[in-house]
Design a protein around this motif. Structure first.
Motif, PDB file in Angstrom:
ATOM      1  N   ASP A 243      17.891 -16.176   8.991  1.00  0.00           N
ATOM      2  CA  ASP A 243      19.339 -16.335   9.104  1.00  0.00           C
ATOM      3  C   ASP A 243      19.774 -16.569  10.547  1.00  0.00           C
ATOM      4  O   ASP A 243      18.956 -16.573  11.471  1.00  0.00           O
ATOM      5  CB  ASP A 243      20.078 -15.149   8.468  1.00  0.00           C
ATOM      6  N   ALA A 244      21.067 -16.742  10.763  1.00  0.00           N
ATOM      7  CA  ALA A 244      21.614 -17.070  12.081  1.00  0.00           C
ATOM      8  C   ALA A 244      21.352 -15.982  13.118  1.00  0.00           C
ATOM      9  O   ALA A 244      21.276 -16.267  14.317  1.00  0.00           O
ATOM     10  CB  ALA A 244      23.115 -17.342  11.972  1.00  0.00           C
ATOM     11  N   GLN A 245      21.210 -14.718  12.689  1.00  0.00           N
ATOM     12  CA  GLN A 245      20.922 -13.610  13.612  1.00  0.00           C
ATOM     13  C   GLN A 245      19.418 -13.372  13.803  1.00  0.00           C
ATOM     14  O   GLN A 245      19.022 -12.453  14.488  1.00  0.00           O
ATOM     15  CB  GLN A 245      21.571 -12.303  13.116  1.00  0.00           C
ATOM     16  N   GLY A 246      18.596 -14.184  13.179  1.00  0.00           N
ATOM     17  CA  GLY A 246      17.150 -14.047  13.310  1.00  0.00           C
ATOM     18  C   GLY A 246      16.505 -13.184  12.243  1.00  0.00           C
ATOM     19  O   GLY A 246      15.290 -13.001  12.254  1.00  0.00           O
ATOM     20  N   GLY A 247      17.294 -12.639  11.306  1.00  0.00           N
ATOM     21  CA  GLY A 247      16.737 -11.848  10.210  1.00  0.00           C
ATOM     22  C   GLY A 247      15.974 -12.742   9.248  1.00  0.00           C
ATOM     23  O   GLY A 247      16.405 -13.846   8.920  1.00  0.00           O
ATOM     24  N   ARG A 248      14.825 -12.257   8.819  1.00  0.00           N
ATOM     25  CA  ARG A 248      13.961 -13.045   7.946  1.00  0.00           C
ATOM     26  C   ARG A 248      13.959 -12.482   6.528  1.00  0.00           C
ATOM     27  O   ARG A 248      14.081 -11.281   6.338  1.00  0.00           O
ATOM     28  CB  ARG A 248      12.541 -13.048   8.497  1.00  0.00           C
ATOM     29  N   THR A 249      13.799 -13.364   5.560  1.00  0.00           N
ATOM     30  CA  THR A 249      13.624 -12.986   4.165  1.00  0.00           C
ATOM     31  C   THR A 249      12.243 -13.447   3.726  1.00  0.00           C
ATOM     32  O   THR A 249      11.905 -14.618   3.859  1.00  0.00           O
ATOM     33  CB  THR A 249      14.702 -13.628   3.274  1.00  0.00           C
ATOM     34  N   TYR A 250      11.452 -12.485   3.237  1.00  0.00           N
ATOM     35  CA  TYR A 250      10.098 -12.769   2.766  1.00  0.00           C
ATOM     36  C   TYR A 250       9.974 -12.431   1.296  1.00  0.00           C
ATOM     37  O   TYR A 250      10.617 -11.503   0.798  1.00  0.00           O
ATOM     38  CB  TYR A 250       9.080 -11.876   3.485  1.00  0.00           C
ATOM     39  N   VAL A 251       9.084 -13.141   0.618  1.00  0.00           N
ATOM     40  CA  VAL A 251       8.564 -12.688  -0.660  1.00  0.00           C
ATOM     41  C   VAL A 251       7.110 -12.319  -0.404  1.00  0.00           C
ATOM     42  O   VAL A 251       6.379 -13.055   0.257  1.00  0.00           O
ATOM     43  CB  VAL A 251       8.717 -13.734  -1.794  1.00  0.00           C
ATOM     44  N   VAL A 252       6.729 -11.123  -0.875  1.00  0.00           N
ATOM     45  CA  VAL A 252       5.364 -10.623  -0.719  1.00  0.00           C
ATOM     46  C   VAL A 252       4.850 -10.338  -2.126  1.00  0.00           C
ATOM     47  O   VAL A 252       5.487  -9.591  -2.876  1.00  0.00           O
ATOM     48  CB  VAL A 252       5.326  -9.340   0.149  1.00  0.00           C
ATOM     49  N   VAL A 253       3.717 -10.931  -2.477  1.00  0.00           N
ATOM     50  CA  VAL A 253       3.178 -10.798  -3.827  1.00  0.00           C
ATOM     51  C   VAL A 253       1.818 -10.110  -3.753  1.00  0.00           C
ATOM     52  O   VAL A 253       0.913 -10.569  -3.043  1.00  0.00           O
ATOM     53  CB  VAL A 253       3.053 -12.170  -4.517  1.00  0.00           C
ATOM     54  N   PHE A 254       1.696  -9.018  -4.493  1.00  0.00           N
ATOM     55  CA  PHE A 254       0.440  -8.273  -4.597  1.00  0.00           C
ATOM     56  C   PHE A 254      -0.213  -8.612  -5.928  1.00  0.00           C
ATOM     57  O   PHE A 254       0.465  -8.813  -6.933  1.00  0.00           O
ATOM     58  CB  PHE A 254       0.702  -6.773  -4.511  1.00  0.00           C
ATOM     59  N   ASP A 255      -1.550  -8.650  -5.922  1.00  0.00           N
ATOM     60  CA  ASP A 255      -2.326  -8.998  -7.106  1.00  0.00           C
ATOM     61  C   ASP A 255      -3.079  -7.785  -7.648  1.00  0.00           C
ATOM     62  O   ASP A 255      -3.161  -6.739  -6.997  1.00  0.00           O
ATOM     63  CB  ASP A 255      -3.335 -10.100  -6.772  1.00  0.00           C
ATOM     64  N   THR A 256      -3.661  -7.954  -8.816  1.00  0.00           N
ATOM     65  CA  THR A 256      -4.426  -6.904  -9.482  1.00  0.00           C
ATOM     66  C   THR A 256      -5.401  -6.231  -8.521  1.00  0.00           C
ATOM     67  O   THR A 256      -6.126  -6.901  -7.790  1.00  0.00           O
ATOM     68  CB  THR A 256      -5.198  -7.480 -10.678  1.00  0.00           C
ATOM     69  N   GLY A 257      -5.377  -4.893  -8.531  1.00  0.00           N
ATOM     70  CA  GLY A 257      -6.294  -4.095  -7.734  1.00  0.00           C
ATOM     71  C   GLY A 257      -5.786  -3.733  -6.356  1.00  0.00           C
ATOM     72  O   GLY A 257      -6.360  -2.858  -5.701  1.00  0.00           O
ATOM     73  N   GLU A 258      -4.723  -4.363  -5.910  1.00  0.00           N
ATOM     74  CA  GLU A 258      -4.202  -4.056  -4.576  1.00  0.00           C
ATOM     75  C   GLU A 258      -3.295  -2.835  -4.624  1.00  0.00           C
ATOM     76  O   GLU A 258      -2.595  -2.605  -5.613  1.00  0.00           O
ATOM     77  CB  GLU A 258      -3.440  -5.255  -4.007  1.00  0.00           C
ATOM     78  N   GLU A 259      -3.305  -2.058  -3.542  1.00  0.00           N
ATOM     79  CA  GLU A 259      -2.400  -0.908  -3.412  1.00  0.00           C
ATOM     80  C   GLU A 259      -1.241  -1.380  -2.542  1.00  0.00           C
ATOM     81  O   GLU A 259      -1.420  -1.713  -1.374  1.00  0.00           O
ATOM     82  CB  GLU A 259      -3.119   0.293  -2.787  1.00  0.00           C
ATOM     83  N   ALA A 260      -0.045  -1.404  -3.110  1.00  0.00           N
ATOM     84  CA  ALA A 260       1.082  -2.085  -2.483  1.00  0.00           C
ATOM     85  C   ALA A 260       1.797  -1.288  -1.401  1.00  0.00           C
ATOM     86  O   ALA A 260       2.374  -1.886  -0.498  1.00  0.00           O
ATOM     87  CB  ALA A 260       2.083  -2.516  -3.562  1.00  0.00           C
ATOM     88  N   VAL A 261       1.790   0.034  -1.440  1.00  0.00           N
ATOM     89  CA  VAL A 261       2.505   0.802  -0.409  1.00  0.00           C
ATOM     90  C   VAL A 261       1.838   0.587   0.956  1.00  0.00           C
ATOM     91  O   VAL A 261       2.504   0.230   1.933  1.00  0.00           O
ATOM     92  CB  VAL A 261       2.592   2.300  -0.772  1.00  0.00           C
ATOM     93  N   GLY A 262       0.541   0.777   1.023  1.00  0.00           N
ATOM     94  CA  GLY A 262      -0.183   0.534   2.266  1.00  0.00           C
ATOM     95  C   GLY A 262      -0.113  -0.925   2.683  1.00  0.00           C
ATOM     96  O   GLY A 262       0.028  -1.237   3.872  1.00  0.00           O
ATOM     97  N   GLY A 263      -0.185  -1.815   1.705  1.00  0.00           N
ATOM     98  CA  GLY A 263      -0.102  -3.241   2.001  1.00  0.00           C
ATOM     99  C   GLY A 263       1.244  -3.635   2.576  1.00  0.00           C
ATOM    100  O   GLY A 263       1.318  -4.446   3.510  1.00  0.00           O
ATOM    101  N   LEU A 264       2.305  -3.055   2.053  1.00  0.00           N
ATOM    102  CA  LEU A 264       3.644  -3.375   2.552  1.00  0.00           C
ATOM    103  C   LEU A 264       3.854  -2.816   3.963  1.00  0.00           C
ATOM    104  O   LEU A 264       4.455  -3.468   4.816  1.00  0.00           O
ATOM    105  CB  LEU A 264       4.702  -2.848   1.586  1.00  0.00           C
ATOM    106  N   LYS A 265       3.322  -1.615   4.225  1.00  0.00           N
ATOM    107  CA  LYS A 265       3.387  -1.068   5.590  1.00  0.00           C
ATOM    108  C   LYS A 265       2.653  -1.977   6.564  1.00  0.00           C
ATOM    109  O   LYS A 265       3.150  -2.261   7.656  1.00  0.00           O
ATOM    110  CB  LYS A 265       2.765   0.334   5.645  1.00  0.00           C
ATOM    111  N   ALA A 266       1.467  -2.426   6.182  1.00  0.00           N
ATOM    112  CA  ALA A 266       0.689  -3.312   7.038  1.00  0.00           C
ATOM    113  C   ALA A 266       1.429  -4.632   7.264  1.00  0.00           C
ATOM    114  O   ALA A 266       1.481  -5.136   8.400  1.00  0.00           O
ATOM    115  CB  ALA A 266      -0.694  -3.569   6.428  1.00  0.00           C
ATOM    116  N   PHE A 267       2.017  -5.179   6.218  1.00  0.00           N
ATOM    117  CA  PHE A 267       2.769  -6.429   6.344  1.00  0.00           C
ATOM    118  C   PHE A 267       3.922  -6.264   7.326  1.00  0.00           C
ATOM    119  O   PHE A 267       4.133  -7.106   8.204  1.00  0.00           O
ATOM    120  CB  PHE A 267       3.288  -6.878   4.974  1.00  0.00           C
ATOM    121  N   ALA A 268       4.683  -5.176   7.184  1.00  0.00           N
ATOM    122  CA  ALA A 268       5.810  -4.934   8.090  1.00  0.00           C
ATOM    123  C   ALA A 268       5.328  -4.799   9.533  1.00  0.00           C
ATOM    124  O   ALA A 268       5.937  -5.358  10.456  1.00  0.00           O
ATOM    125  CB  ALA A 268       6.574  -3.686   7.653  1.00  0.00           C
TER     126      ALA A 268
END
Length: 150
Positions: free
Chosen positions: A9-34
């Motif tokens: 956006d105009a202020q530099g804020g980003r919008t992402y889509v993050v997709v996790f697949d079978t077998g992945e643990e998403a809480v740790g994955g989302l922390k790592a992504f951030a």
């Protein structure tokens, strides 16, 4: 985990889509992504399905989260929450969710673990300002967003 930047956006804020697949643990994955993307303030929403997970509820008397294990295939009806910078300088997640179980039962609470099957689709919308989460000893170390620290 796969991700795609959808918008800046105009202020530099980003919008992402993050997709996790079978077998992945998403809480740790989302922390790592951030962390990998320097995200220090964002709102999170997600839907999908899990092979198992752990939610919890806050026991106010003991100031601890009591885990509720979900050991069956379930639908992620909704996950809502935020990302903020923690006391340790790393991303801190605060997520609440509602899971749909066989027969129409539900369970919900504070998200602790999410083991994906077959997918979890996360929308992460960065805030234009950074958020800081600080621990409170009087709450048993629970970390809350501190608006006065930026």
């Amino acid at each position: 985990m796969k991700s795609k930047l959808l918008e800046t956006d105009a202020q530099g804020g980003r919008t992402y889509v993050v997709v996790f697949d079978t077998g992945e643990e998403a809480v740790g994955g989302l922390k790592a992504f951030a962390g990998d993307n320097g995200i220090e303030g964002a709102r999170v929403s997600a839907i999908g399905a899990l092979q198992c997970g752990v939610v919890a509820w806050l026991n106010w008397e003991t100031k601890t989260y009591e885990p509720i294990s979900v050991d069956e295939q379930c639908e992620v009806i909704s996950i809502l929450g935020d990302v903020a910078k923690g006391d340790d300088g790393r991303p801190s997640l605060h997520l609440h969710g509602l899971l749909g179980l066989k027969g129409g039962r539900t369970v919900g609470g504070h998200i602790q673990e999410l083991h994906v099957r077959p997918t979890l689709e996360v929308m992460l919308i960065e805030a234009p300002a950074h958020l800081r989460r600080t621990s409170h000893s009087e709450l048993g170390g629970i970390a809350l967003i501190a608006l006065d620290t930026g």
